[in-house]
Design a protein around this motif. Structure first.
Motif, PDB file in Angstrom:
ATOM      1  N   ASP A 375      21.678  31.224  71.637  1.00  0.00           N
ATOM      2  CA  ASP A 375      23.037  31.368  71.103  1.00  0.00           C
ATOM      3  C   ASP A 375      23.782  30.049  71.014  1.00  0.00           C
ATOM      4  OD1 ASP A 375      22.557  34.050  70.911  1.00  0.00           O
ATOM      5  OD2 ASP A 375      23.681  34.607  72.696  1.00  0.00           O
ATOM      6  N   SER A 376      23.746  29.267  72.078  1.00  0.00           N
ATOM      7  CA  SER A 376      24.470  27.994  72.053  1.00  0.00           C
ATOM      8  C   SER A 376      23.818  27.017  71.082  1.00  0.00           C
ATOM      9  CB  SER A 376      24.547  27.386  73.457  1.00  0.00           C
ATOM     10  OG  SER A 376      23.263  27.093  73.972  1.00  0.00           O
ATOM     11  N   HIS A 378      22.487  27.851  68.146  1.00  0.00           N
ATOM     12  CA  HIS A 378      22.990  28.168  66.807  1.00  0.00           C
ATOM     13  C   HIS A 378      24.453  27.764  66.656  1.00  0.00           C
ATOM     14  CE1 HIS A 378      23.512  29.988  62.972  1.00  0.00           C
ATOM     15  NE2 HIS A 378      24.418  30.830  63.413  1.00  0.00           N
ATOM     16  N   THR A 483      29.909  31.166  72.261  1.00  0.00           N
ATOM     17  CA  THR A 483      28.514  31.273  71.828  1.00  0.00           C
ATOM     18  C   THR A 483      27.949  32.685  71.972  1.00  0.00           C
ATOM     19  OG1 THR A 483      27.726  30.654  74.037  1.00  0.00           O
ATOM     20  CG2 THR A 483      28.083  28.864  72.461  1.00  0.00           C
ATOM     21  N   ASP A 485      26.912  36.515  71.499  1.00  0.00           N
ATOM     22  CA  ASP A 485      26.624  37.190  70.239  1.00  0.00           C
ATOM     23  C   ASP A 485      26.987  38.672  70.280  1.00  0.00           C
ATOM     24  OD1 ASP A 485      24.340  38.816  71.177  1.00  0.00           O
ATOM     25  OD2 ASP A 485      23.273  36.921  71.337  1.00  0.00           O
ATOM     26  N   GLU A 488      24.947  41.032  72.807  1.00  0.00           N
ATOM     27  CA  GLU A 488      25.401  40.940  74.194  1.00  0.00           C
ATOM     28  C   GLU A 488      26.714  41.685  74.391  1.00  0.00           C
ATOM     29  OE1 GLU A 488      23.461  36.562  75.288  1.00  0.00           O
ATOM     30  OE2 GLU A 488      25.573  36.723  74.741  1.00  0.00           O
ATOM     31  N   ASP A 500      30.391  33.415  77.826  1.00  0.00           N
ATOM     32  CA  ASP A 500      29.794  34.270  76.813  1.00  0.00           C
ATOM     33  C   ASP A 500      30.746  35.373  76.379  1.00  0.00           C
ATOM     34  OD1 ASP A 500      29.679  35.454  79.259  1.00  0.00           O
ATOM     35  OD2 ASP A 500      27.547  35.936  79.218  1.00  0.00           O
ATOM     36  N   ASN A 506      35.023  32.061  68.566  1.00  0.00           N
ATOM     37  CA  ASN A 506      33.608  32.381  68.750  1.00  0.00           C
ATOM     38  C   ASN A 506      32.922  32.572  67.399  1.00  0.00           C
ATOM     39  OD1 ASN A 506      31.088  33.195  69.512  1.00  0.00           O
ATOM     40  ND2 ASN A 506      31.738  35.017  70.607  1.00  0.00           N
ATOM     41  N   ASN A 508      29.823  33.136  66.834  1.00  0.00           N
ATOM     42  CA  ASN A 508      28.723  34.107  66.888  1.00  0.00           C
ATOM     43  C   ASN A 508      29.192  35.539  67.123  1.00  0.00           C
ATOM     44  OD1 ASN A 508      26.867  32.045  66.567  1.00  0.00           O
ATOM     45  ND2 ASN A 508      26.379  31.883  68.742  1.00  0.00           N
ATOM     46  N   LYS A 513      21.564  39.306  67.963  1.00  0.00           N
ATOM     47  CA  LYS A 513      20.553  38.385  68.475  1.00  0.00           C
ATOM     48  C   LYS A 513      19.386  38.217  67.503  1.00  0.00           C
ATOM     49  CE  LYS A 513      20.537  37.315  72.478  1.00  0.00           C
ATOM     50  NZ  LYS A 513      21.231  36.223  73.219  1.00  0.00           N
ATOM     51  N   ILE A 516      20.426  35.878  64.790  1.00  0.00           N
ATOM     52  CA  ILE A 516      20.568  34.504  65.269  1.00  0.00           C
ATOM     53  C   ILE A 516      19.206  33.827  65.361  1.00  0.00           C
ATOM     54  CG2 ILE A 516      21.049  33.149  67.356  1.00  0.00           C
ATOM     55  CD1 ILE A 516      23.629  34.606  67.671  1.00  0.00           C
TER      56      ILE A 516
END
Length: 683
Positions: A375-376, A378, A483, A485, A488, A500, A506, A508, A513, A516
């Motif tokens: 995530d981070s 992307h 970050t 998504d 999550e 998160d 944000n 994302n 996921k 991503i």
């Protein structure tokens, strides 16, 4: 529980399109070809079968249509079809010429169970180019009768008819003929507003260069506008070649999506079947308020439709799985070209949104935590593109990796390499001292040397990272980029108020996921950050997903494995899409998942070696779906109710309380959990 594996138990209906070989002006032969295809379709479980325009006579009879011998023979052929329908468990729609009130009409006749349920005349007659239908036929508005005596029975006659198979939920269909769908406002538009979920078109439509593609556009768009399934059939082998050729094109669309298509230019009778999701269509009409508004606007036209109801003997207890392919990755197109297009579009939406936020806030720097995970990674790529578009140096990305008690050597190295290849200002802060101070302040056993790795231990680390990032943003004049998504957030797999979950913006927020991972792979494959950068991205993609908050025996491998706790993201994203986007019951979602995942070869992209050919038995599907249901519907909504701003990227939805998802934080999950019990433990 064989009914679980029956598509009719889950809101689907199997429909078919028959393209019989025909002989011009030979109704007896044409009827037998029609009956044979109808039996084949019903044997495959189809509840509705459509045949071509004027199929009992053939379309190209021209002035022969005014010959009584031919018209009488068509009536006899219809009698054969009606008699045969007694033992065919399906509704049949056949085309024929019919005399009514001393005029001739191009008609569709609806038949089932040995009865004629209605006759629909063609509304719009083409009289241009190669078509001269007005020479032989009258349009529907020329009719003066609303019923006709046919084979000893009085049956409804006219264009304003709907037919409802009352024992198949949501199956109400309308019939129009060929040119009717080519006009600016097709009759099926009003029929859909009157409740028709399936639109049937009996067509002839000769073959011309480029015409097939246009038919696809026409039928696909009509199904999308009407939020309906659209069944299109046209004439094929045997029609006269005096001045035209015939390709026998047949398609089935559902809300703009192609479900099935026949091969063209086949030299014998052929057929296609397709499973249309009537519940999906019903839900979309319920969700889109403008559909109801349109119904009110055209109330006069809508009210003119009459509904004829009848039953078709459908066996819902037999095992009847789907024939349509259910894609395993609903957020990611299976087609490679479309997948690249989707990645480009999602990426640009994220970039544009962050660019606008920075412009409006007058901010030129961003602060982001880099874990070395997906995530981070992307989010960092998005930030890099934003800096390029703003004409700012990438060093304005203030990137921090913050190793803690459980950070693995692999992810730490990946974080360092990522910051370097992107060109960000790379920083590293060891959070262990500040975490240990907080643990001491709390009187936590870990601070006394005990190996206690509870939720407090985990969240102290997560919280320290977030605290550092926000204070760095204050200190250095930037905004914190989130970050976390969509996947999550749906599962509640985020700590309230930390990185998160919380940020200034944000990027994302609504990206699942699975998408991503393909976005990162797309950047790697297209070498957007160079050869070395692509290698780093591929390393990230091959790293097991973990929060890395609990120390393991070695630094090389994390102790925690996210997917072993909350289930594989590829399945949970599938559950997310169908439960939240469409509001389906867990049992239907399980049926769809079983259809996609129980066979190693189904739903897998061709020429995609990076996609694992996984296989999940029904027992795993049920267990993993249970995790999603319990986590989503009870206990985690309070986190979704206060998420930061972030762009919605796709029609799959968003969980922002300001956008797609508004829900109480204290609801119960009992009804969804109870429905899970309908799912068998094995197939």
């Amino acid at each position: 529980m064989s009914e679980f594996f029956n598509l009719y138990s889950h809101g689907f209906a199997r429909v078919a399109v028959g393209i019989p070989e025909c002989r011009v002006a030979d109704p007896a032969f044409n009827a037998q070809q029609t009956i044979t295809l109808a039996r084949d379709a019903a044997a495959q479980g189809a509840v509705l079968v459509a045949f071509p325009e004027l199929g009992l006579s053939a379309y190209t009879c021209e002035d022969l249509f005014h010959q009584r011998a031919l018209l009488d023979a068509c009536l006899e052929a219809l009698g054969e079809v009606v008699a045969a329908s007694v033992t065919i468990p399906a509704a049949l729609v056949v085309g024929m010429p019919l005399r009514v009130d001393h005029r001739l009409f191009n008609c569709a006749v609806v038949v089932s169970g040995g009865r004629i349920h209605g006759v629909v005349p063609k509304s719009y007659l083409p009289n241009y180019g190669e078509f001269y239908e007005a020479r032989q036929f009258n349009a529907a508005d020329a009719a003066t009768s609303s019923s006709v005596s046919l084979l000893g029975a009085e049956v409804p006659f006219g264009p304003g008819q709907l037919f409802e198979v009352s024992n198949v939920r949501d199956l109400r269909f309308h019939v129009e003929i060929c040119e009717d769908v080519w006009v600016p406002v097709p009759p099926s538009s009003f029929a859909a507003m009157a409740g028709a979920t399936v639109l049937v078109n009996l067509s002839a439509s000769n073959a011309l260069v480029g015409k097939s593609s246009y038919r696809h556009q026409l039928v696909g768009q009509q199904s999308a506008r009407c939020l309906a399934a659209y069944i299109y059939t046209s004439a094929g082998m045997g029609e006269s070649s005096t001045d035209m050729a015939w390709d026998g094109q047949a398609v089935i669309y559902e809300n703009g999506e192609l479900i099935a298509e026949a091969k063209r230019f086949v030299d014998q009778s052929h057929m296609i079947v397709g499973d249309v999701d009537l519940e999906r269509l019903s839900r979309e009409r319920m969700r889109l308020s403008t559909f109801g508004h349109c119904v009110r606007t055209h109330a006069e036209q809508v009210s003119r439709f009459a509904v004829t109801r009848f039953e078709v003997p459908v066996d819902t207890s037999a095992r009847l799985p789907l024939t349509r392919m259910i894609q395993r990755y609903p957020f990611v197109p299976a087609n490679a070209a479309l997948r690249d297009e989707r990645c480009t579009e999602v990426y640009n939406i994220q970039v544009q949104a962050l660019e606008q936020r920075m412009r409006s806030a007058g901010i030129e720097k961003v602060v982001i935590g880099i874990s070395g995970g997906l995530d981070s990674t992307h989010a960092l790529l998005v930030c890099a593109k934003v800096m390029d578009r703003l004409g700012l140096p990438r060093t304005n990305i203030l990137a921090y990796t913050m190793p803690g008690f459980a950070t693995s050597t692999r992810t730490l190295e990946q974080a360092r390499k990522l910051m370097s290849v992107v060109g960000a200002s790379a920083n590293e802060i060891d959070i262990r001292p500040s975490c240990m101070q907080m643990l001491k302040d709390l009187g936590h056993p870990f601070a006394r040397g005990e190996k206690v790795y509870d939720v407090t231990f985990e969240n102290v680390q997560a919280g320290e990272r977030t605290s550092h990032l926000f204070r760095l943003a204050n200190h250095l004049g930037g905004i914190v980029i989130g970050t976390g998504d969509l996947s999550e957030l749906a599962l509640g797999w985020c700590t309230y108020g930390v990185g998160d979950h919380m940020s200034h913006y944000n990027v994302n927020a609504s990206v699942p996921k699975t998408l991503i991972s393909h976005l990162v792979r797309w950047v790697a494959d297209t070498k957007q950050i160079g050869e070395l950068g692509s290698d780093v991205l591929l390393d990230v993609l091959n790293t097991q997903i973990s929060p890395e908050l609990v120390p393991g025996d070695a630094n090389e491998k994390p102790e925690q494995h996210t997917e072993s706790i909350i289930g594989p993201y590829e399945l949970q994203d599938f559950n997310l899409f169908y439960l939240i986007r469409y509001g389906f019951t867990p049992s239907k979602v399980a049926f769809l998942a079983w259809s996609a995942w129980h066979d190693r070869t189904r739903g897998v992209w061709p020429n995609a070696p990076h996609v694992q050919r996984n296989e999940y038995p029904l027992s795993d599907i049920k267990r993993i779906l249970g995790i999603f249901v319990k986590r989503f519907f009870k206990g985690s909504q309070f986190k979704r109710s206060c998420v930061p701003n972030g762009p919605k990227v796709g029609t799959g939805g968003s969980l922002s309380p300001r956008g797609d998802w508004r829900a109480p934080s204290d609801s119960e999950s009992a009804v969804w959990v109870r429905d899970l019990e309908r799912i068998p433990d094995q197939s």
